[in-house]
Motif scaffolding. Structure first.
Motif, PDB file in Angstrom:
ATOM      1  N   ILE A 182       0.830  -1.202   0.000  1.00 41.04           N
ATOM      2  CA  ILE A 182       0.000   0.000   0.000  1.00 41.04           C
ATOM      3  C   ILE A 182       0.871   1.261   0.000  1.00 41.04           C
ATOM      4  O   ILE A 182       0.574   2.232  -0.695  1.00 41.04           O
ATOM      5  N   GLU A 183       1.953   1.269   0.777  1.00 42.09           N
ATOM      6  CA  GLU A 183       2.788   2.468   0.871  1.00 42.09           C
ATOM      7  C   GLU A 183       3.762   2.618  -0.289  1.00 42.09           C
ATOM      8  O   GLU A 183       4.327   3.690  -0.497  1.00 42.09           O
ATOM      9  N   HIS A 184       3.969   1.563  -1.056  1.00 41.45           N
ATOM     10  CA  HIS A 184       4.990   1.575  -2.090  1.00 41.45           C
ATOM     11  C   HIS A 184       4.840   2.724  -3.107  1.00 41.45           C
ATOM     12  O   HIS A 184       5.847   3.365  -3.441  1.00 41.45           O
ATOM     13  N   PRO A 185       3.629   3.032  -3.589  1.00 40.20           N
ATOM     14  CA  PRO A 185       3.509   4.165  -4.527  1.00 40.20           C
ATOM     15  C   PRO A 185       3.949   5.497  -3.911  1.00 40.20           C
ATOM     16  O   PRO A 185       4.475   6.362  -4.615  1.00 40.20           O
ATOM     17  N   VAL A 186       3.750   5.669  -2.610  1.00 42.94           N
ATOM     18  CA  VAL A 186       4.201   6.895  -1.942  1.00 42.94           C
ATOM     19  C   VAL A 186       5.723   6.965  -1.996  1.00 42.94           C
ATOM     20  O   VAL A 186       6.299   8.018  -2.301  1.00 42.94           O
ATOM     21  N   PHE A 187       6.396   5.859  -1.745  1.00 41.47           N
ATOM     22  CA  PHE A 187       7.854   5.842  -1.806  1.00 41.47           C
ATOM     23  C   PHE A 187       8.357   6.058  -3.236  1.00 41.47           C
ATOM     24  O   PHE A 187       9.383   6.713  -3.436  1.00 41.47           O
ATOM     25  N   MET A 188       7.637   5.526  -4.218  1.00 44.47           N
ATOM     26  CA  MET A 188       8.017   5.775  -5.608  1.00 44.47           C
ATOM     27  C   MET A 188       7.968   7.274  -5.894  1.00 44.47           C
ATOM     28  O   MET A 188       8.883   7.828  -6.516  1.00 44.47           O
ATOM     29  N   GLU A 239       7.856  -6.053  -9.870  1.00 44.27           N
ATOM     30  CA  GLU A 239       6.441  -5.800 -10.158  1.00 44.27           C
ATOM     31  C   GLU A 239       6.050  -4.345  -9.914  1.00 44.27           C
ATOM     32  O   GLU A 239       5.359  -3.734 -10.727  1.00 44.27           O
ATOM     33  N   LEU A 240       6.493  -3.769  -8.795  1.00 49.17           N
ATOM     34  CA  LEU A 240       6.002  -2.454  -8.377  1.00 49.17           C
ATOM     35  C   LEU A 240       6.980  -1.310  -8.618  1.00 49.17           C
ATOM     36  O   LEU A 240       6.608  -0.143  -8.462  1.00 49.17           O
ATOM     37  N   GLY A 241       8.215  -1.600  -8.940  1.00 46.60           N
ATOM     38  CA  GLY A 241       9.220  -0.566  -9.111  1.00 46.60           C
ATOM     39  C   GLY A 241      10.126  -0.496  -7.897  1.00 46.60           C
ATOM     40  O   GLY A 241       9.802  -1.013  -6.832  1.00 46.60           O
ATOM     41  N   ASN A 242      11.261   0.165  -8.090  1.00 45.40           N
ATOM     42  CA  ASN A 242      12.261   0.233  -7.030  1.00 45.40           C
ATOM     43  C   ASN A 242      12.521   1.679  -6.619  1.00 45.40           C
ATOM     44  O   ASN A 242      13.209   2.410  -7.320  1.00 45.40           O
ATOM     45  N   GLY A 297       3.748   1.597  10.542  1.00 48.59           N
ATOM     46  CA  GLY A 297       2.635   1.367   9.622  1.00 48.59           C
ATOM     47  C   GLY A 297       2.959   1.948   8.262  1.00 48.59           C
ATOM     48  O   GLY A 297       4.051   2.453   8.006  1.00 48.59           O
ATOM     49  N   ALA A 298       1.981   1.859   7.366  1.00 51.42           N
ATOM     50  CA  ALA A 298       2.155   2.328   5.995  1.00 51.42           C
ATOM     51  C   ALA A 298       2.234   3.851   5.950  1.00 51.42           C
ATOM     52  O   ALA A 298       1.435   4.542   6.569  1.00 51.42           O
ATOM     53  N   VAL A 299       3.194   4.348   5.207  1.00 51.65           N
ATOM     54  CA  VAL A 299       3.322   5.790   4.992  1.00 51.65           C
ATOM     55  C   VAL A 299       2.392   6.178   3.843  1.00 51.65           C
ATOM     56  O   VAL A 299       2.478   5.620   2.752  1.00 51.65           O
TER      57      VAL A 299
END
Length: 177
Positions: free
Chosen positions: A78-84, A111-114, A154-156
């Motif tokens: 869930i938080e991964h797009p925020v980190f991208m 799958e989601l990017g780095n 938790g998720a950022v």
């Protein structure tokens, strides 16, 4: 009387939701965090993948985010797009892969990017213990002197970034300049 019995459970649920929202999102959630304002402890980390950039806290210059995550962790997804997005804005993020199979973690990133500038692995959770991690994901903002400025369990999300990290990030950047 029957109306009260009908609405009482619904009212109780609504009250509990408000209490939990205030407890989770209210100010000062991490005010008692013993690491905040302290130097990042020495972390017993392992190389994640020799073919990928590593993470050595002593070698990082300037402020950065440190994120403990795992491929099996739903909030991490869930938080991964925020980190991208943060990485695209030039904010360095280092990832510690927590108790995860390295191949699964690489597949997650494929799958989601780095968004990560570098990685380390914590296969047994020893570094997480040093940090007082209660579960993944957890994210720390470390200033240029290696001091923990902010933490989120938790998720950022964007609101979490804006409220919990952005002010500390700006302060850490101002100290660097």
């Amino acid at each position: 009387m029957s109306r009260v019995l009908l609405w009482a459970p619904l009212g109780s649920i609504a009250l509990l939701m408000v209490v939990f929202a205030v407890a989770l999102l209210g100010p000062g959630r991490d005010a008692a965090d013993p690491l905040q304002g302290e130097a990042l402890p020495e972390l017993p980390l392992e190389t994640f993948d020799p073919a990928m950039p590593g993470f050595d806290p002593e070698a990082v210059e300037g402020p950065y985010l440190l994120n403990l995550w795992a491929s099996w962790c739903a909030p991490c997804r869930i938080e991964h797009p925020v980190f991208m997005d943060l990485a695209e804005r030039g904010i360095p993020i280092y990832g510690v892969v927590y108790k995860d199979d390295r191949a699964d973690a690489r597949a997650f990133l494929a799958e989601l990017g780095n968004p990560f500038a570098g990685f380390a692995a914590d296969p047994e959770g020893r570094a997480a213990l040093e940090l007082g991690v209660t579960g993944v994901p957890e994210t720390f903002l470390i200033d240029g002197s290696g001091v923990v400025r902010a933490r989120w369990r938790g998720a950022v999300s964007e609101p979490v970034w804006d409220r919990q990290f952005e002010p500390a990030w700006q302060a850490a950047m101002a100290e660097e300049n």
